[in-house]
Motif scaffolding. Sequence first.
Motif, short mmCIF file in Angstrom:
data_model
loop_
_atom_site.label_atom_id
_atom_site.label_comp_id
_atom_site.label_asym_id
_atom_site.label_seq_id
_atom_site.Cartn_x
_atom_site.Cartn_y
_atom_site.Cartn_z
N HIS A 1 49.60 32.15 -22.87
CA HIS A 1 48.46 32.81 -22.24
C HIS A 1 47.28 31.84 -22.21
O HIS A 1 47.24 30.87 -22.96
N PHE A 2 46.32 32.12 -21.32
CA PHE A 2 45.12 31.30 -21.27
C PHE A 2 44.35 31.44 -22.57
O PHE A 2 44.18 32.55 -23.09
N THR A 3 43.88 30.33 -23.11
CA THR A 3 43.17 30.36 -24.40
C THR A 3 41.78 29.74 -24.33
O THR A 3 40.99 29.95 -25.24
N PRO B 1 30.38 21.77 -10.64
CA PRO B 1 29.84 21.35 -11.94
C PRO B 1 28.95 22.42 -12.57
O PRO B 1 28.20 23.10 -11.88
N ASN B 2 29.09 22.55 -13.90
CA ASN B 2 28.21 23.39 -14.72
C ASN B 2 28.30 24.88 -14.40
O ASN B 2 27.38 25.64 -14.73
N LEU B 3 29.38 25.30 -13.77
CA LEU B 3 29.57 26.71 -13.46
C LEU B 3 30.41 27.35 -14.57
O LEU B 3 31.58 26.99 -14.74
N PRO B 4 29.86 28.27 -15.35
CA PRO B 4 30.63 28.85 -16.46
C PRO B 4 31.79 29.70 -15.97
O PRO B 4 31.68 30.42 -14.98
N HIS B 5 32.93 29.63 -16.71
CA HIS B 5 34.13 30.33 -16.26
C HIS B 5 35.15 30.43 -17.38
O HIS B 5 35.11 29.69 -18.34
N PHE B 6 36.06 31.37 -17.24
CA PHE B 6 37.32 31.37 -17.98
C PHE B 6 38.26 32.42 -17.42
O PHE B 6 37.86 33.35 -16.73
N TYR C 1 56.51 36.64 -20.19
CA TYR C 1 55.11 36.53 -19.79
C TYR C 1 54.56 35.18 -20.24
O TYR C 1 54.52 34.89 -21.44
N LYS C 2 54.16 34.37 -19.29
CA LYS C 2 53.62 33.05 -19.61
C LYS C 2 52.71 32.59 -18.48
O LYS C 2 52.66 33.19 -17.41
N VAL C 3 52.02 31.50 -18.74
CA VAL C 3 51.14 30.90 -17.75
C VAL C 3 51.76 29.62 -17.23
O VAL C 3 52.14 28.74 -18.01
#
Length: 302
Positions: free
Chosen positions: A25-27, A67-72, A86-88
């Motif tokens: 999974h995304f971490t 650049p500098n754009l917050p995300h997850f 289930y995997k990424v």
Amino acid sequence: MKIMHEQVNFKGANSFNIKWDEFPHFTFPWHFHAGYELVYVIKSYGKRFVADHVEAFSDGDLVLLGPNLPHFWKNDEAFFNHDPRYKVNAIVIHFPPDFFEHQLKNYTEFLPINELLKRALRGVCFHEQVSNSIGKELRKLLRLKGVEKILQLLRILDKLARTKNYKLLASETYCPDLHDWSSNRLEKVMHLINSSYRQPLKLEQVASHIGMNPTAFCRYFKEKTGKPFIGFVNDMRIGYACKLLLEGRQNVSQICFESGFNNLSNFNRCFKKKTGFAPVHYRSQFHKANQGQPLSPDTGNR
């Protein structure tokens, strides 16, 4: 909220990085970095957070971030049960903010890519049809080396630059200076809106500011921006409200009035229409995801 500044290194003086991701999974937490990022999700689903924008993502998600754009990216609950089904799987590219900088700004052939990178300052999500086509190009890129590798990335960026099948993610509030307004009249309007949207802002006042009657102004503004005046102002207010909600220092009622609304029920209605969430739910979803807790698959989906 804590936000991590990721340092992206380009190994061996490479002009960009590309990697194949495969994990349960995304971490990676809420973060930003100095360069651009292109993320192609081959297999996975959950919620994607980009600045003040939240929405579900699934197989084929293709997003370009500036650049500098917050995300997850946050996976749904099924990915946290140690089930191998289930995997990424994803392909991720990072390239620096000065990537082909002189060419992009000065050579006609590169101008579409330059415009694409301007849009990426708010995050760009591409339509499934575009994603399917670019996905094949990205898989090919993984196998290339040397000059062919750089040329292939430029081909991909050029294709992304020329498609109209995309949407911007972060609100105008996050990047208020992106627009290249073509007339001094509209520049005056945008300056007034940007400086006053958190205060009572009447249509008659703005129309008078550029010497137009309200009816003519409404037609003019819609023609130039693609949005009705009230909808445009409310979008800016909602974008600002999202930022205040994520900061967590004020309650919803305070944020309602701080962001320019004068009625709590209207604020709640506009906020949910724009984001797909009630304000309290928007904040709780972000906090829950940022603290590493799994999200239920049917919570807050649009």
